[in-house]
Motif scaffolding. Sequence first.
Motif, PDB file in Angstrom:
ATOM      1  N   PRO A 115       0.830  -1.211   0.000  1.00 28.92           N
ATOM      2  CA  PRO A 115       0.000   0.000   0.000  1.00 28.92           C
ATOM      3  C   PRO A 115       0.860   1.256   0.000  1.00 28.92           C
ATOM      4  N   THR A 116       0.521   2.202  -0.899  1.00 27.95           N
ATOM      5  CA  THR A 116       1.369   3.375  -1.124  1.00 27.95           C
ATOM      6  C   THR A 116       0.517   4.621  -1.287  1.00 27.95           C
ATOM      7  N   VAL A 117       0.880   5.695  -0.584  1.00 28.86           N
ATOM      8  CA  VAL A 117       0.270   7.010  -0.776  1.00 28.86           C
ATOM      9  C   VAL A 117       1.389   8.039  -0.798  1.00 28.86           C
ATOM     10  N   ASP A 118       1.029   9.285  -1.144  1.00 32.55           N
ATOM     11  CA  ASP A 118       2.059  10.329  -1.175  1.00 32.55           C
ATOM     12  C   ASP A 118       1.631  11.625  -0.491  1.00 32.55           C
ATOM     13  N   ARG A 119       0.397  11.690  -0.015  1.00 32.68           N
ATOM     14  CA  ARG A 119      -0.081  12.932   0.596  1.00 32.68           C
ATOM     15  C   ARG A 119      -0.712  12.659   1.958  1.00 32.68           C
ATOM     16  N   ALA A 120      -0.634  13.672   2.829  1.00 37.87           N
ATOM     17  CA  ALA A 120      -1.137  13.515   4.193  1.00 37.87           C
ATOM     18  C   ALA A 120      -2.619  13.158   4.214  1.00 37.87           C
ATOM     19  N   GLU A 121      -3.409  13.723   3.289  1.00 35.87           N
ATOM     20  CA  GLU A 121      -4.852  13.454   3.288  1.00 35.87           C
ATOM     21  C   GLU A 121      -5.192  12.023   2.896  1.00 35.87           C
ATOM     22  N   ASP A 122      -4.210  11.289   2.385  1.00 37.53           N
ATOM     23  CA  ASP A 122      -4.456   9.896   1.994  1.00 37.53           C
ATOM     24  C   ASP A 122      -3.879   8.884   2.979  1.00 37.53           C
ATOM     25  N   LEU A 123      -3.281   9.353   4.063  1.00 39.53           N
ATOM     26  CA  LEU A 123      -2.638   8.432   5.009  1.00 39.53           C
ATOM     27  C   LEU A 123      -3.622   7.428   5.596  1.00 39.53           C
ATOM     28  N   HIS A 124      -4.903   7.799   5.652  1.00 40.44           N
ATOM     29  CA  HIS A 124      -5.899   6.883   6.216  1.00 40.44           C
ATOM     30  C   HIS A 124      -6.076   5.628   5.364  1.00 40.44           C
ATOM     31  N   ASP A 130       3.517  -0.265  13.032  1.00 37.62           N
ATOM     32  CA  ASP A 130       4.399   0.348  14.027  1.00 37.62           C
ATOM     33  C   ASP A 130       5.373   1.318  13.379  1.00 37.62           C
ATOM     34  N   ARG A 131       5.763   1.005  12.136  1.00 37.55           N
ATOM     35  CA  ARG A 131       6.714   1.847  11.421  1.00 37.55           C
ATOM     36  C   ARG A 131       6.270   1.998   9.969  1.00 37.55           C
ATOM     37  N   TYR A 132       6.762   3.062   9.349  1.00 37.83           N
ATOM     38  CA  TYR A 132       6.440   3.329   7.958  1.00 37.83           C
ATOM     39  C   TYR A 132       7.717   3.647   7.196  1.00 37.83           C
ATOM     40  N   LEU A 145      15.840   6.723   1.549  1.00 37.65           N
ATOM     41  CA  LEU A 145      14.818   5.950   2.259  1.00 37.65           C
ATOM     42  C   LEU A 145      14.934   6.158   3.761  1.00 37.65           C
ATOM     43  N   ARG A 146      13.797   6.352   4.427  1.00 33.56           N
ATOM     44  CA  ARG A 146      13.758   6.522   5.873  1.00 33.56           C
ATOM     45  C   ARG A 146      12.676   5.642   6.457  1.00 33.56           C
ATOM     46  N   VAL A 147      12.881   5.164   7.679  1.00 36.54           N
ATOM     47  CA  VAL A 147      11.865   4.433   8.433  1.00 36.54           C
ATOM     48  C   VAL A 147      11.450   5.326   9.596  1.00 36.54           C
ATOM     49  N   VAL A 148      10.136   5.632   9.667  1.00 39.30           N
ATOM     50  CA  VAL A 148       9.643   6.604  10.637  1.00 39.30           C
ATOM     51  C   VAL A 148       8.424   6.056  11.374  1.00 39.30           C
ATOM     52  N   THR A 149       7.976   6.800  12.384  1.00 46.36           N
ATOM     53  CA  THR A 149       6.763   6.447  13.118  1.00 46.36           C
ATOM     54  C   THR A 149       5.561   7.142  12.478  1.00 46.36           C
ATOM     55  N   SER A 150       4.373   6.719  12.873  1.00 42.14           N
ATOM     56  CA  SER A 150       3.159   7.316  12.318  1.00 42.14           C
ATOM     57  C   SER A 150       3.048   8.796  12.669  1.00 42.14           C
ATOM     58  N   ALA A 151       3.578   9.190  13.823  1.00 44.96           N
ATOM     59  CA  ALA A 151       3.491  10.593  14.241  1.00 44.96           C
ATOM     60  C   ALA A 151       4.258  11.518  13.315  1.00 44.96           C
ATOM     61  N   GLU A 152       5.266  10.991  12.637  1.00 47.36           N
ATOM     62  CA  GLU A 152       6.078  11.815  11.746  1.00 47.36           C
ATOM     63  C   GLU A 152       5.489  11.962  10.353  1.00 47.36           C
ATOM     64  N   LEU A 153       4.513  11.146  10.006  1.00 45.27           N
ATOM     65  CA  LEU A 153       4.039  11.085   8.629  1.00 45.27           C
ATOM     66  C   LEU A 153       3.365  12.361   8.133  1.00 45.27           C
ATOM     67  N   PRO A 154       2.458  12.989   8.894  1.00 44.16           N
ATOM     68  CA  PRO A 154       1.756  14.160   8.337  1.00 44.16           C
ATOM     69  C   PRO A 154       2.692  15.251   7.842  1.00 44.16           C
ATOM     70  N   ALA A 155       3.812  15.457   8.503  1.00 42.21           N
ATOM     71  CA  ALA A 155       4.743  16.505   8.091  1.00 42.21           C
ATOM     72  C   ALA A 155       5.572  16.100   6.887  1.00 42.21           C
ATOM     73  N   LEU A 156       5.679  14.796   6.631  1.00 41.94           N
ATOM     74  CA  LEU A 156       6.534  14.316   5.551  1.00 41.94           C
ATOM     75  C   LEU A 156       5.776  14.069   4.257  1.00 41.94           C
ATOM     76  N   ALA A 157       4.507  13.673   4.353  1.00 43.93           N
ATOM     77  CA  ALA A 157       3.730  13.284   3.172  1.00 43.93           C
ATOM     78  C   ALA A 157       3.233  14.532   2.438  1.00 43.93           C
ATOM     79  N   ASP A 158       4.114  15.136   1.637  1.00 47.07           N
ATOM     80  CA  ASP A 158       3.808  16.393   0.956  1.00 47.07           C
ATOM     81  C   ASP A 158       3.730  16.247  -0.556  1.00 47.07           C
ATOM     82  N   GLY A 159       3.635  15.015  -1.044  1.00 50.20           N
ATOM     83  CA  GLY A 159       3.558  14.785  -2.487  1.00 50.20           C
ATOM     84  C   GLY A 159       4.895  14.524  -3.148  1.00 50.20           C
TER      85      GLY A 159
END
Length: 279
Positions: A115-124, A130-132, A145-159
């Motif tokens: 499963p793959t998305v690129d924008r914060a509005e599609d993270l759902h 546990d990790r992304y 490539l980075r491995v991050v937590t869910s809390a970090e995703l909204p700021a990173l998923a910018d398209g």
Amino acid sequence: MADARPRILYVSDLAYPARGRRYCDEDILLTSRLRAEFDLALCHPREAAALMDAFDAVVVRNSGPVLGYRAEYDAFRERALRQGTRVYNPLTGRADMAGKQYLLDLSAAGLPVIPTVDRAEDLHRLPGADRYVVKPRLGADSIGLRVVTSAELPALADGTVLVQPHVDFAHEVSFCFVDDAFQYALYAPDPDRRWELEPYEPTVRDLEFARRFIEWNGLRHGIQRVDACRAPDGELLLVELEDLNPYLSLDALDEDRREAFVTAFAASLHRFLDVVPAH
């Protein structure tokens, strides 16, 4: 074709550094064998556009990540398409050759892809994990490539990046095709040592999985590698469809399979050269 032997410009970065692998060995082997049937010259990817007019076809092999010479690659691609130059693999590939958009498209269509998305509005749309994994849309060879937590995703998923759940897979497996014909499969029993590959005997279901993506891509000629991972439920998920310059790991094959691949590659090139290029 004329009676003269076909002239091939073989593109490879012989000095490309790869962890645990020597890409140049593969191209030294292949060019040594292809010279029995073709007049062949080898060049660095930065030189391809300047040299290609003197040849009947350009074969792009282990040319390294395009990120390292983006301007030169774009100029080569534009000129080849404008002139109708025969390029192998043909420049009509819909997978890695065209970027990573295909992972988003295939994921949205419900195909068996991580499963793959690129924008914060599609993270759902992503399953909980546990990790992304976050990687650049224009990345290659795990660059950036980075491995991050869910809390970090909204700021990173910018398209500009791809976001995927971190899959605790049993192993990775790659399926190699020449044109639409399956050649061999290899897998990495140890996920932490992805470059240590062993022969893998695919099941009928495995091959159906791989062929689905080969058919989707629609390339009549060329070498493609379908990379997948074995998910915890036992099913395969697409990791990457490499249709630009897939490394072949020929050193992991026994002699018979390696010879069979070389024969299939040469036959594919002969068929490709008999095709009138589109202008």
